[in-house]
Write a protein that holds these residues in place. Structure first.
Motif, PDB file in Angstrom:
ATOM      1  N   VAL A  87     -16.114 -10.261 -69.522  1.00 47.16           N
ATOM      2  CA  VAL A  87     -16.475  -8.848 -69.405  1.00 47.16           C
ATOM      3  C   VAL A  87     -17.858  -8.602 -70.015  1.00 47.16           C
ATOM      4  CG1 VAL A  87     -15.812  -6.494 -70.028  1.00 47.16           C
ATOM      5  CG2 VAL A  87     -14.043  -8.194 -69.440  1.00 47.16           C
ATOM      6  N   GLU A  88     -18.137  -9.215 -71.158  1.00 54.69           N
ATOM      7  CA  GLU A  88     -19.434  -9.044 -71.817  1.00 54.69           C
ATOM      8  C   GLU A  88     -20.583  -9.534 -70.946  1.00 54.69           C
ATOM      9  OE1 GLU A  88     -19.556  -9.382 -76.432  1.00 54.69           O
ATOM     10  OE2 GLU A  88     -18.232 -10.979 -75.712  1.00 54.69           O
ATOM     11  N   VAL A  89     -20.392 -10.667 -70.284  1.00 53.22           N
ATOM     12  CA  VAL A  89     -21.444 -11.174 -69.400  1.00 53.22           C
ATOM     13  C   VAL A  89     -21.683 -10.211 -68.254  1.00 53.22           C
ATOM     14  CG1 VAL A  89     -22.074 -13.013 -67.786  1.00 53.22           C
ATOM     15  CG2 VAL A  89     -21.100 -13.598 -70.010  1.00 53.22           C
ATOM     16  N   CYS A  90     -20.619  -9.693 -67.659  1.00 51.83           N
ATOM     17  CA  CYS A  90     -20.774  -8.728 -66.561  1.00 51.83           C
ATOM     18  C   CYS A  90     -21.461  -7.447 -67.033  1.00 51.83           C
ATOM     19  CB  CYS A  90     -19.412  -8.414 -65.940  1.00 51.83           C
ATOM     20  SG  CYS A  90     -18.651  -9.817 -65.087  1.00 51.83           S
ATOM     21  N   GLU A  91     -21.142  -6.998 -68.241  1.00 49.95           N
ATOM     22  CA  GLU A  91     -21.813  -5.822 -68.802  1.00 49.95           C
ATOM     23  C   GLU A  91     -23.305  -6.096 -68.993  1.00 49.95           C
ATOM     24  OE1 GLU A  91     -18.110  -3.817 -71.337  1.00 49.95           O
ATOM     25  OE2 GLU A  91     -19.411  -5.322 -72.289  1.00 49.95           O
ATOM     26  N   ALA A  92     -23.639  -7.297 -69.488  1.00 47.35           N
ATOM     27  CA  ALA A  92     -25.045  -7.646 -69.685  1.00 47.35           C
ATOM     28  C   ALA A  92     -25.789  -7.697 -68.359  1.00 47.35           C
ATOM     29  CB  ALA A  92     -25.147  -8.987 -70.409  1.00 47.35           C
ATOM     30  N   ALA A 137     -25.109  -6.015 -65.681  1.00 50.38           N
ATOM     31  CA  ALA A 137     -25.297  -4.634 -65.213  1.00 50.38           C
ATOM     32  C   ALA A 137     -26.496  -3.988 -65.899  1.00 50.38           C
ATOM     33  CB  ALA A 137     -24.036  -3.820 -65.461  1.00 50.38           C
ATOM     34  N   ARG A 138     -26.705  -4.303 -67.165  1.00 50.32           N
ATOM     35  CA  ARG A 138     -27.853  -3.757 -67.893  1.00 50.32           C
ATOM     36  C   ARG A 138     -29.176  -4.356 -67.424  1.00 50.32           C
ATOM     37  NH1 ARG A 138     -24.573  -4.845 -72.387  1.00 50.32           N
ATOM     38  NH2 ARG A 138     -25.907  -6.622 -72.929  1.00 50.32           N
ATOM     39  N   LEU A 139     -29.188  -5.657 -67.177  1.00 53.16           N
ATOM     40  CA  LEU A 139     -30.438  -6.379 -66.993  1.00 53.16           C
ATOM     41  C   LEU A 139     -30.946  -6.395 -65.559  1.00 53.16           C
ATOM     42  CD1 LEU A 139     -29.717  -9.505 -69.237  1.00 53.16           C
ATOM     43  CD2 LEU A 139     -31.233  -7.600 -69.765  1.00 53.16           C
ATOM     44  N   THR A 162     -23.993 -10.008 -58.720  1.00 52.56           N
ATOM     45  CA  THR A 162     -24.026  -8.673 -59.309  1.00 52.56           C
ATOM     46  C   THR A 162     -24.537  -7.713 -58.247  1.00 52.56           C
ATOM     47  OG1 THR A 162     -24.538  -9.608 -61.488  1.00 52.56           O
ATOM     48  CG2 THR A 162     -24.992  -7.253 -61.167  1.00 52.56           C
ATOM     49  N   GLY A 163     -23.908  -6.551 -58.144  1.00 53.93           N
ATOM     50  CA  GLY A 163     -24.381  -5.632 -57.115  1.00 53.93           C
ATOM     51  C   GLY A 163     -23.793  -4.249 -57.236  1.00 53.93           C
ATOM     52  N   ARG A 164     -24.139  -3.459 -56.262  1.00 56.53           N
ATOM     53  CA  ARG A 164     -23.673  -2.076 -56.216  1.00 56.53           C
ATOM     54  C   ARG A 164     -22.146  -2.057 -56.284  1.00 56.53           C
ATOM     55  NH1 ARG A 164     -27.862   1.214 -54.995  1.00 56.53           N
ATOM     56  NH2 ARG A 164     -29.712   0.195 -54.108  1.00 56.53           N
ATOM     57  N   ALA A 165     -21.634  -1.193 -57.128  1.00 59.50           N
ATOM     58  CA  ALA A 165     -20.194  -1.191 -57.394  1.00 59.50           C
ATOM     59  C   ALA A 165     -19.380  -1.019 -56.124  1.00 59.50           C
ATOM     60  CB  ALA A 165     -19.861  -0.094 -58.406  1.00 59.50           C
ATOM     61  N   GLU A 166     -19.855  -0.163 -55.216  1.00 65.86           N
ATOM     62  CA  GLU A 166     -19.075   0.082 -54.002  1.00 65.86           C
ATOM     63  C   GLU A 166     -19.044  -1.146 -53.096  1.00 65.86           C
ATOM     64  OE1 GLU A 166     -23.269   1.688 -53.118  1.00 65.86           O
ATOM     65  OE2 GLU A 166     -21.889   1.528 -54.829  1.00 65.86           O
ATOM     66  N   VAL A 213     -33.339 -14.686 -74.426  1.00 62.29           N
ATOM     67  CA  VAL A 213     -34.322 -14.209 -73.445  1.00 62.29           C
ATOM     68  C   VAL A 213     -34.819 -12.818 -73.811  1.00 62.29           C
ATOM     69  CG1 VAL A 213     -34.658 -13.526 -71.045  1.00 62.29           C
ATOM     70  CG2 VAL A 213     -33.443 -15.639 -71.561  1.00 62.29           C
ATOM     71  N   THR A 214     -33.914 -11.945 -74.216  1.00 60.31           N
ATOM     72  CA  THR A 214     -34.290 -10.560 -74.510  1.00 60.31           C
ATOM     73  C   THR A 214     -34.894 -10.429 -75.909  1.00 60.31           C
ATOM     74  OG1 THR A 214     -31.997 -10.116 -75.176  1.00 60.31           O
ATOM     75  CG2 THR A 214     -32.605  -9.587 -72.925  1.00 60.31           C
ATOM     76  N   HIS A 215     -34.255 -11.007 -76.926  1.00 59.82           N
ATOM     77  CA  HIS A 215     -34.718 -10.870 -78.310  1.00 59.82           C
ATOM     78  C   HIS A 215     -36.084 -11.506 -78.508  1.00 59.82           C
ATOM     79  CE1 HIS A 215     -35.050 -11.999 -82.597  1.00 59.82           C
ATOM     80  NE2 HIS A 215     -34.387 -10.874 -82.827  1.00 59.82           N
TER      81      HIS A 215
END
Length: 445
Positions: free
Chosen positions: A106-111, A113-115, A302-306, A337-339
């Motif tokens: 879940v954390e990877v999917c959340e990341a 979605a952010r990036l 990763t893509g548009r939720a619909e 990568v981000t930090h």
């Protein structure tokens, strides 16, 4: 370099010939035990790696301009990756997310979605390899649109499964003898500025491709257009400015899913988090792998939720997809990568490479083109005075670099392109030394 660089000495050091005696012993064992169809670019057997170097079993320290084909963007054995993986292995190594799920997935999917580009609602599904990600992106697009046709481009590389072989342009070694391939895959011309018969703009190149789609396939039959924003195996082809936005706009206007294959270009490699961001392109679906997890097998769509939710429950997945150890590695790699602003590091390394290589090209007519973005840079070799590919010259230069302790890779539809993919944590002085070796190899013609 970043504050997390390895303690491994960052130097080129040759103590034996390349490959050395211990590597040759191991290669003899490999020949007896490993299928001949599995190749290796440089048969030195690795003992340790970190930062910008690979140390082989003979004690040679080689400068790494391959990054495991753009995988270890954060460097080998990156401390954040190692710490998270070590902790996860001590807790559990596998349950199968489809049976009993866990937070890391879940954390990877959340990341993601952010990036990934765009402010729309996004969801992800995790897999093991780039080929799997591309194949599942096609499944999602077909299910969401109710259409069948898949459009890809000249010089594309998308994988080694049956469908992705059909989507890949180059026959040898990826497709030769492995057919028949999946149907409803259509290929159209790519924007390849160095090889255009006459100069054309990105918009004109897009119009050429779109015209072919409309005439030979029909817009209402196309489920998705799948494109690498910068082509990888096809030769690090950077399309002319305006090409990607025009193709993306046509997809949007015709209900076609625009899929950005960012498997080689993602996670800072090109100087942006994702290559499509250089021209403000927002894909409907984006496929990632390679640099996502610091060397562990993981990929994602990763893509548009619909769109992602168009597939019925159970229609996506796989026993190992989103393995908890790989997810832990991804969280460590993404944090690095981000930090540590690795996209910024990629831009700095790219400026160094492009400056040196363009100066080299001015002195050596066998260099037909130098191109790339960030730390994804290519040198295309030709017969002087022409654009005729010279694969033998690319192989000669690469072999000379190997013998001198620099890992280089070749690519391209014609096998005539040197591709440079240093880890994004490499020190500029080490990269400069590698470029000195490359310059000597070019001059030795």
């Amino acid at each position: 370099m970043t504050d997390l660089d390895t303690a491994l000495p960052q130097r080129r050091l040759l103590v034996t010939e390349i490959p050395g005696p211990r590597s040759r012993e191991l290669h003899a064992r490999r020949t007896a035990a490993v299928a001949a169809g599995v190749g290796s670019t440089l048969p030195v057997y690795v003992d340790r790696a970190g930062g910008g170097v690979i140390v082989d079993v003979d004690g040679n320290s080689l400068i790494d301009l391959g990054s495991g084909i753009a995988v270890v963007n954060v460097g080998n054995a990156n401390p954040r990756v190692v710490d998270r993986v070590s902790a996860q292995v001590g807790r559990f190594t596998h349950t199968c997310f489809m049976v009993t799920p866990y937070e890391g997935y879940v954390e990877v999917c959340e990341a993601l979605a952010r990036l990934t580009p765009g402010e729309h609602a996004k969801k992800s599904a995790l897999f093991n390899s780039g080929s799997e990600a591309v194949e599942n992106a096609v499944k999602i697009a077909r299910k969401a649109t109710g259409r069948d046709a898949v459009v890809v481009f000249d010089h594309a590389y998308h994988g080694r499964t049956n469908l992705t072989m059909a989507m890949t342009a180059k026959s040898m070694p990826y497709k030769h003898g492995f057919g028949p391939f999946a149907g409803e895959v259509y290929r159209v011309p790519m924007s390849y500025p160095f090889r255009e018969p006459a100069p054309i703009t990105g918009a004109q190149a897009a119009a050429r491709a779109i015209s072919m789609i409309e005439k030979q396939v029909g817009a209402d039959q196309v489920a998705c257009v799948v494109i690498e924003p910068i082509q990888g195996e096809g030769g690090f082809v950077v399309p002319a400015e305006g090409f990607l936005p025009a193709v993306s706009a046509w997809c949007r206007d015709n209900g076609v899913v625009f899929v950005a294959d960012e498997i080689q270009t993602g996670f800072g490699r090109t100087g942006a988090m994702f290559a499509c961001q250089h021209e403000g392109v927002v894909p409907d679906l984006i496929t990632t792998a390679k640099g996502i997890a610091g060397g562990l097998p993981l990929s994602a769509v990763t893509g548009r939720a619909e769109l992602m939710d168009a597939v019925h429950s159970g229609g996506l997945g796989g026993t190992y997809g989103g393995n908890p150890v790989a997810c832990a590695a991804a969280l460590g790699a993404i944090e690095t990568v981000t930090h540590d602003d690795l996209p910024g590091r990629a831009r700095a390394l790219g400026e160094l490479m492009l400056g040196r290589l363009r100066a080299l090209a001015a002195e050596h007519p066998q260099i037909g083109d130098v191109r790339g973005r960030g730390a994804m840079v290519a040198v295309e070799l030709v017969h002087p005075g022409t654009t005729e590919p010279d694969a033998a010259e690319a192989a000669r230069i690469s072999a000379a670099c190997h013998a001198a302790g620099v890992v280089t890779l070749t690519c391209g539809t014609y096998g005539n392109v040197l591709r440079l993919l240093p880890p994004l944590v490499m020190d500029e002085s080490l990269l400069s030394e590698a470029l000195d070796v490359l310059a000597d190899a070019v001059a030795a013609r």
